[in-house]
Enzyme design. Sequence first.
Site, PDB file in Angstrom:
ATOM      1  N   CYS A  67      -6.592  -5.828  -7.279  1.00 50.63           N
ATOM      2  CA  CYS A  67      -6.384  -5.397  -5.897  1.00 50.63           C
ATOM      3  C   CYS A  67      -5.769  -6.514  -5.056  1.00 50.63           C
ATOM      4  O   CYS A  67      -5.149  -6.251  -4.031  1.00 50.63           O
ATOM      5  CB  CYS A  67      -7.680  -4.887  -5.291  1.00 50.63           C
ATOM      6  SG  CYS A  67      -9.065  -6.020  -5.402  1.00 50.63           S
ATOM      7  N   TYR A  79       0.837  -1.191   0.000  1.00 56.68           N
ATOM      8  CA  TYR A  79       0.000   0.000   0.000  1.00 56.68           C
ATOM      9  C   TYR A  79       0.879   1.252   0.000  1.00 56.68           C
ATOM     10  O   TYR A  79       0.585   2.220  -0.710  1.00 56.68           O
ATOM     11  CB  TYR A  79      -0.927   0.007   1.225  1.00 56.68           C
ATOM     12  CG  TYR A  79      -1.885  -1.158   1.255  1.00 56.68           C
ATOM     13  CD1 TYR A  79      -3.101  -1.100   0.591  1.00 56.68           C
ATOM     14  CD2 TYR A  79      -1.577  -2.333   1.950  1.00 56.68           C
ATOM     15  CE1 TYR A  79      -3.996  -2.162   0.608  1.00 56.68           C
ATOM     16  CE2 TYR A  79      -2.457  -3.405   1.974  1.00 56.68           C
ATOM     17  CZ  TYR A  79      -3.660  -3.314   1.297  1.00 56.68           C
ATOM     18  OH  TYR A  79      -4.535  -4.374   1.320  1.00 56.68           O
ATOM     19  N   ARG A  99      -3.412   4.995   3.907  1.00 57.48           N
ATOM     20  CA  ARG A  99      -4.778   4.579   4.284  1.00 57.48           C
ATOM     21  C   ARG A  99      -5.772   4.891   3.161  1.00 57.48           C
ATOM     22  O   ARG A  99      -6.668   4.109   2.868  1.00 57.48           O
ATOM     23  CB  ARG A  99      -5.202   5.264   5.583  1.00 57.48           C
ATOM     24  CG  ARG A  99      -6.487   4.714   6.156  1.00 57.48           C
ATOM     25  CD  ARG A  99      -6.779   5.325   7.504  1.00 57.48           C
ATOM     26  NE  ARG A  99      -5.728   5.006   8.440  1.00 57.48           N
ATOM     27  CZ  ARG A  99      -5.872   4.203   9.477  1.00 57.48           C
ATOM     28  NH1 ARG A  99      -7.033   3.649   9.702  1.00 57.48           N
ATOM     29  NH2 ARG A  99      -4.880   3.956  10.283  1.00 57.48           N
TER      30      ARG A  99
END
Length: 190
Positions: free
Chosen positions: A156, A125, A139
Site C-alpha cells: 500500500c 489512487y 475514495r
Amino acid sequence: MILRYALVDVCGNDLFLACMDDKVVYAAFVDIDNNLGVAGSYCVSSERMRRGVAGMYEFLQKNKFLGINEVVFEDAEPDYEAVKQIFDRAQKQAENKDLILYGTQFQKAVWGKLLELRPSDVASYSQIANELEMPKAVRAVGNAIARNHIAYLIPCHRVIRADGGLGGFKWGTSLKGRLLEQESQKRIEG
C-alpha cells in the site's frame, strides 16, 4: 494450525509478522519512530512484541478469522527463523499465494492490483480505480488500501496521490517515503 510470529526489520522499522500454515496472515509496523532500539537487532523489547501480538489478536478477533475464537500466547515464543523464511519467500514472489487475505471482494481486487506493482513503481489512487474499471471509486480504493492487514507485502506504500504527493499511510508518511526511497535504490543498484 500453527501460529508463528516474529519481528522483521524493514527499512529500520520493526514489521510484526504472523504466519499460519506457512502463509502470512497479518503484518503491521510496530515501532514507527525506531527509538526503542537498534534497527535489525533481534534483542526485541517485550513492549514492541506485545504491541504486535495485541494488534494481531485484535484483528483476528474482529474478523473471526478462519474460525479462530481464541489465540493463546502465554507460552509461545517468537519463531524468527520460520517467519523470516516465509517473509523472504512472499517478498520475492510478490503474489498472494503466500498471503491469507480477509476482506470484501472489492478490497481483495484492490490488494490484487497493489501486488502487481513492482518495487519502485507507484500508482495513484485514481489509476487503481481506473484499472478496476471503476473510475469514480477513488475514495473506496483509498479505504480498501487503509484496511490492508498485511503491511509491506501488500504494498500500500506504493500508492500516492495523483498530484505526486505521498498521500496517507497508517504508519506515517515519513516511513512511506523511506520505503519508496529504499525500493528505488535497490532497483538502481540491482
